[in-house]
Design a protein around this motif. Structure first.
Motif, short mmCIF file in Angstrom:
data_model
loop_
_atom_site.label_atom_id
_atom_site.label_comp_id
_atom_site.label_asym_id
_atom_site.label_seq_id
_atom_site.Cartn_x
_atom_site.Cartn_y
_atom_site.Cartn_z
N GLU A 1 39.13 50.01 49.55
CA GLU A 1 39.50 49.24 48.37
C GLU A 1 38.83 47.87 48.34
O GLU A 1 38.50 47.31 49.39
N ASP B 1 38.58 44.00 48.24
CA ASP B 1 39.41 42.92 48.77
C ASP B 1 39.67 41.84 47.73
O ASP B 1 40.61 41.07 47.85
N VAL B 2 38.78 41.78 46.74
CA VAL B 2 38.87 40.74 45.70
C VAL B 2 38.46 41.36 44.36
O VAL B 2 37.87 42.43 44.32
N SER B 3 38.75 40.66 43.30
CA SER B 3 38.26 41.06 41.97
C SER B 3 36.84 40.56 41.82
O SER B 3 36.49 39.50 42.36
N SER C 1 32.02 37.53 43.28
CA SER C 1 33.32 36.98 42.91
C SER C 1 33.25 35.47 43.06
O SER C 1 32.91 34.98 44.15
N ASP D 1 39.10 45.22 40.15
CA ASP D 1 40.22 44.35 40.51
C ASP D 1 40.52 44.54 41.99
O ASP D 1 40.20 45.58 42.58
N GLU D 2 41.16 43.54 42.57
CA GLU D 2 41.60 43.66 43.96
C GLU D 2 42.45 44.91 44.10
O GLU D 2 43.35 45.16 43.30
#
Length: 69
Positions: free
Chosen positions: A4, A6-8, A33, A60-61
């Motif tokens: 996944e 980690d940040v948007s 980001s 997205d995160e």
């Protein structure tokens, strides 16, 4: 196993393709980001089963960027 974000951010590079063998720590995707490049790394060794993003996509995160088996 899902990997996944980690940040948007925006996807600027996808480093792997379906079927690729990766080690733990391999950079799978790079996101931009807040004007910084953020590598999204594999958390374990395995084979790429699917890649859920492409260059230019916004994530997205917590969004899944790849799935390993």
């Amino acid at each position: 196993m899902k990997v996944e974000a980690d940040v948007s951010g925006s996807v600027v590079e996808v480093h792997v393709a379906v079927g690729a063998e990766v080690a733990s720590g391999t950079v799978l995707v790079t996101l931009e980001s807040m004007k910084m490049e953020v590598p999204i790394e594999s958390t374990s060794a395995g084979t790429i089963e699917s890649v859920g993003v492409a260059v230019g996509d916004l994530v997205d995160e917590g969004d899944t960027v790849a799935v390993l088996r």
